[in-house]
Design an enzyme around this catalytic site. Sequence first.
Site, PDB file in Angstrom:
ATOM      1  N   GLN A 291       0.985  -1.818   0.307  1.00  0.00           N
ATOM      2  CA  GLN A 291      -0.118   0.103   0.035  1.00  0.00           C
ATOM      3  C   GLN A 291       1.094   1.611  -0.193  1.00  0.00           C
ATOM      4  OE1 GLN A 291      -0.607  -3.213   1.424  1.00  0.00           O
ATOM      5  NE2 GLN A 291      -2.967  -3.182   0.832  1.00  0.00           N
ATOM      6  N   TYR A 320      -8.611 -11.748  -2.255  1.00  0.00           N
ATOM      7  CA  TYR A 320      -7.449 -11.300  -2.902  1.00  0.00           C
ATOM      8  C   TYR A 320      -6.395 -10.523  -1.855  1.00  0.00           C
ATOM      9  CZ  TYR A 320     -11.177 -10.894  -5.631  1.00  0.00           C
ATOM     10  OH  TYR A 320     -12.927 -11.216  -6.964  1.00  0.00           O
ATOM     11  N   ASP A 341      -4.091 -16.184  -3.528  1.00  0.00           N
ATOM     12  CA  ASP A 341      -3.827 -14.562  -4.553  1.00  0.00           C
ATOM     13  C   ASP A 341      -3.681 -15.148  -6.327  1.00  0.00           C
ATOM     14  OD1 ASP A 341      -3.557 -11.499  -4.667  1.00  0.00           O
ATOM     15  OD2 ASP A 341      -2.733 -11.993  -5.903  1.00  0.00           O
ATOM     16  N   ASP A 389     -10.143  -7.728  -0.408  1.00  0.00           N
ATOM     17  CA  ASP A 389     -10.337  -6.584  -1.210  1.00  0.00           C
ATOM     18  C   ASP A 389     -10.126  -6.523  -2.653  1.00  0.00           C
ATOM     19  OD1 ASP A 389      -9.204  -4.154  -1.818  1.00  0.00           O
ATOM     20  OD2 ASP A 389      -7.217  -4.375  -0.295  1.00  0.00           O
ATOM     21  N   CYS A 416     -12.348  -0.551  -4.097  1.00  0.00           N
ATOM     22  CA  CYS A 416     -11.249   0.717  -4.193  1.00  0.00           C
ATOM     23  C   CYS A 416     -12.598   1.586  -5.439  1.00  0.00           C
ATOM     24  CB  CYS A 416      -9.857   0.918  -4.698  1.00  0.00           C
ATOM     25  SG  CYS A 416     -10.070  -0.959  -6.306  1.00  0.00           S
TER      26      CYS A 416
END
Length: 461
Positions: A291, A320, A341, A389, A416
């Site tokens: 991030q 994720y 993932d 996410d 997001c």
Amino acid sequence: MPAQTNQVEVGQRFPLTIKRIGINGEGIGYYKRKIVFIPGALPEEVVVAEVTKVAPRFIAAKVHKLRQASPQRVTPKDATYGQVGGIELEHLSYPGQLAFKKDVVIQALEKFKPQGYAKYNITDTVGMENPWHYRNKAQFQVREIDGHLAAGLYAPSSHTLIDLPAFATQTDLTMKIIRTVLTLVESLGIPVFDETKNAGILKTLVVRESFATGEAQLTFITNSPKLPQKHALITAIQAELPEVVSIMQNVNKGKNVLVWGDQTLHLAGQETIMETLNGVHFELTARAFFQLNPIQTAKLYNLVRDALALTPEDRLVDAYCGVGTIGLSLANQVAEVRGMDTIADSIEAAKHNAAINNIQNVEYEVGAAEDLLPKWLDNGFVPTALVVDPPRTGLDQKLIDAILDSRPLKFVYVSCNPSTLTRDLKALVHTYQVEKIQPLDMFPQTARVEAVVTLTLKRDI
């Protein structure tokens, strides 16, 4: 007499009152019943708009003249405002930005209309005490402009490089390293990439700073494994920039829309740097995703923790999962964490991060969430809590089906992209109740917003 037409032409000017800000940060008004998008315009402003594009369903325009300014309008900090992305809301006060980001969520709900959306509890946006200098990573292209080297970002929808001697959302250290290294590269005569000739060596400088240690990693992305003046460059960097503890090189040959190539070389110092979030340590390679705003990321994970209301008996799925940041942050509160993932390197990093933190109640597997969750369910695993996410594309339909099949009692959706979030809610709310949507400002001065959605299983299901 010929009939009058409502034809609008490029270059035409007309007064316009701005009603709201759109999802990409542009002002929105209406002219002859057609929506008009104007970058840099704010709600309640009266502008003279100059048409730049006419499409069947919208008009694009620019501000020719500002007749009545919004009380929320401020002077942008960056001289390059309007020339590059990432600072498109610098002209809007920070309280105005936080209000806009809540409104973006509302706009998305109004568009997709998931069941009961008008009654959803949408809280005020969680912002930053200091919404500047928060980006811990700079990834700047390097080119020669008018006989001198420049490092910065491309202008939107172009390959025109805008030199960025300063950039108010980057940390001071990342900018100091970029500009110092640029000076060293120029003084040593290291050839930089020329797209028109498909020649030269240095393409991109990437710098990542650890907020936990104050140390940094520098990566040269090059057109060739060769790096002329390599030893002199490394010696100078180590002398002038002691904060740089890791120097790497990534090879990405030729013209390529992707910034990174497959080959990464270790030049000097450590191969990784360490970052810490909520007491959990993460060892970061040059290419590892992490991030860009650790301060807000820590707040985000605390919001997820509070929304899930975890117990020591819970079995949590972290879909994720990336390098494991969310699941590892919550592992000490649950019986088990399982993460997945599609990127193998991320799963290896997640396993490594679990090991260096001595976290043993986690299991990570490479694969798509929509494939692995049904497999785990078939093998008898019953999750009680789920956090997703996803990327901006949202959830795959197969994953939605698997969620509705497994029906974990506790479910948090971190998004997001409010548009794909509210699209996915249309399918989820028949089984889940939306308890709260909490917007969070991960990227101040931009139009982007994160949202943490708390969902609970409906009792009559």
